[in-house]
Scaffold this active site. Sequence first.
Site, PDB file in Angstrom:
ATOM      1  N   GLY A  11       0.819  -1.210   0.000  1.00 41.31           N
ATOM      2  CA  GLY A  11       0.000   0.000   0.000  1.00 41.31           C
ATOM      3  C   GLY A  11       0.849   1.255   0.000  1.00 41.31           C
ATOM      4  O   GLY A  11       1.855   1.338   0.707  1.00 41.31           O
ATOM      5  N   ASP A 140       0.873   1.647   8.659  1.00 38.65           N
ATOM      6  CA  ASP A 140       0.526   0.844   9.841  1.00 38.65           C
ATOM      7  C   ASP A 140       1.576   0.917  10.945  1.00 38.65           C
ATOM      8  O   ASP A 140       1.321   0.472  12.068  1.00 38.65           O
ATOM      9  CB  ASP A 140       0.320  -0.617   9.441  1.00 38.65           C
ATOM     10  CG  ASP A 140      -0.922  -0.804   8.587  1.00 38.65           C
ATOM     11  OD1 ASP A 140      -1.917  -0.116   8.841  1.00 38.65           O
ATOM     12  OD2 ASP A 140      -0.878  -1.638   7.661  1.00 38.65           O
ATOM     13  N   MET A 185      -7.646   1.802   9.395  1.00 39.12           N
ATOM     14  CA  MET A 185      -6.872   0.645   8.958  1.00 39.12           C
ATOM     15  C   MET A 185      -6.027   0.111  10.114  1.00 39.12           C
ATOM     16  O   MET A 185      -5.682   0.840  11.037  1.00 39.12           O
ATOM     17  CB  MET A 185      -5.990   1.017   7.770  1.00 39.12           C
ATOM     18  CG  MET A 185      -6.741   1.210   6.471  1.00 39.12           C
ATOM     19  SD  MET A 185      -5.617   1.622   5.100  1.00 39.12           S
ATOM     20  CE  MET A 185      -6.751   1.587   3.712  1.00 39.12           C
ATOM     21  N   GLY A 186      -5.653  -1.131   9.998  1.00 40.54           N
ATOM     22  CA  GLY A 186      -4.858  -1.792  11.031  1.00 40.54           C
ATOM     23  C   GLY A 186      -5.267  -3.248  11.119  1.00 40.54           C
ATOM     24  O   GLY A 186      -6.090  -3.624  11.947  1.00 40.54           O
ATOM     25  N   TYR A 292      -8.923   4.579   1.770  1.00 39.67           N
ATOM     26  CA  TYR A 292      -7.753   5.128   1.081  1.00 39.67           C
ATOM     27  C   TYR A 292      -7.415   6.544   1.540  1.00 39.67           C
ATOM     28  O   TYR A 292      -6.254   6.973   1.437  1.00 39.67           O
ATOM     29  CB  TYR A 292      -8.000   5.171  -0.425  1.00 39.67           C
ATOM     30  CG  TYR A 292      -7.856   3.858  -1.153  1.00 39.67           C
ATOM     31  CD1 TYR A 292      -7.554   2.670  -0.471  1.00 39.67           C
ATOM     32  CD2 TYR A 292      -8.034   3.787  -2.528  1.00 39.67           C
ATOM     33  CE1 TYR A 292      -7.437   1.475  -1.150  1.00 39.67           C
ATOM     34  CE2 TYR A 292      -7.915   2.588  -3.214  1.00 39.67           C
ATOM     35  CZ  TYR A 292      -7.619   1.433  -2.511  1.00 39.67           C
ATOM     36  OH  TYR A 292      -7.501   0.242  -3.190  1.00 39.67           O
TER      37      TYR A 292
END
Length: 410
Positions: A11, A140, A185-186, A292
């Site tokens: 990513g 992350d 995210m994560g 995103y």
Amino acid sequence: MKNALYFQSGGVTAVIGATAAALIEAHQRQGQGTLYAAENGLSGLLDEHLVNASALPPAMRQALSQIPGGGLGSGRTLLQAYEDNPEQWQRVRDVLLAHEIGTIYVNGGNGSMDTAAKLVELGQRFNLPLNVIGLPKTIDNDLEGTDTSPGFGSALKYLSVSLMEAARDHCAMATKPSVFILEVMGRHTGWLATCGAVARLPAQMTSPIILFPEVSFEPAAFIKAVQASFARHNACVCVVSEGIRTADGQFYAQQNTASHYGHEQLGGAGFSVASLLRAQLGVKVHVAVPDYLQRAARHLASATDIAQAEAVAQHAVHLVSKGQSGVMVTIVRDAAQPYAWYCGTVPLADIANRERLFPTAWIDQTAYTITAEALAYLLPLIQGEPQQHWHQGLPDYPWVEWPAVIPRMA
């Protein structure tokens, strides 16, 4: 083997373009050979989709440094074990030889560093004079061996600002108990979920409830925490990591399964928690999923993050000039106050495919937040607002036109 190759993997981030631009500039200053770049990661190398990064005009290089998405394309293709796919290794060898590539810079996360380590092995297996350097990159922040990874600080800053703004909106409309959920995210780590503590909310509002993947999600305890929040204010704010798990280790929400651990497509944890709240408390719940947006918001990047993104590239070129190989560039925290850092190295073999979880010692599980020590670690990473080119009220994000390379393979 006088030339070099750069590719991005995994990513992208808001500052990966800064790394690419800094690498091009540092390589040009070194004045040795051509720096090629592979489009869309390792697949670009395998398909011989290469561009001449050394010939990128200065104006385009400057634009590259200030746009999200990297401007080069990334990908999820990884180098498999030799025993599983010897043809893939032979193809990489042939492309490297055809373009006289003796140095490879791999810009990515822990899976990408495994590919970098395998490229070191490839050089040894085929007796190629190959130097391989890893450049850290991940929103992350889960790469081992480095204090932080370029991309994380900017994503954290964007999420924290977004939460500050959305929470005030939610507070203004909370005439009766209601919940706002931000899903971040994560997959396995809760570094981004810490935006719930980094975001500076007024004392009149309740502190956000943070759900981490590192701590088992207990629905009953969570419901009690939300009820306690309502006792102080009608507006309850929650930050939910996409990778939260139940006590049996299963993801609380998962869109599909995958044959390889870590490749599951997640998403929906925020909506699953919302369904729980509606069923148990009968309250109104709003869910926001930045997806995103959290890794692409270059307009709100951290100046510290940009400086580190550029520094890892510059240090990588320096390492190659000294003959080093098989290492990833790291960020080393030298001092806390004032914040100071420098670039170091760690062997690729020590960190490839390893994940750094958010320390459970930094999680206050009773209050659903983080400790003061964790906050002191995080705050320096979001500092500074870089200059950004704007045009007609919008960020100026031109498309980078790369000088193409004529394929030399059949």
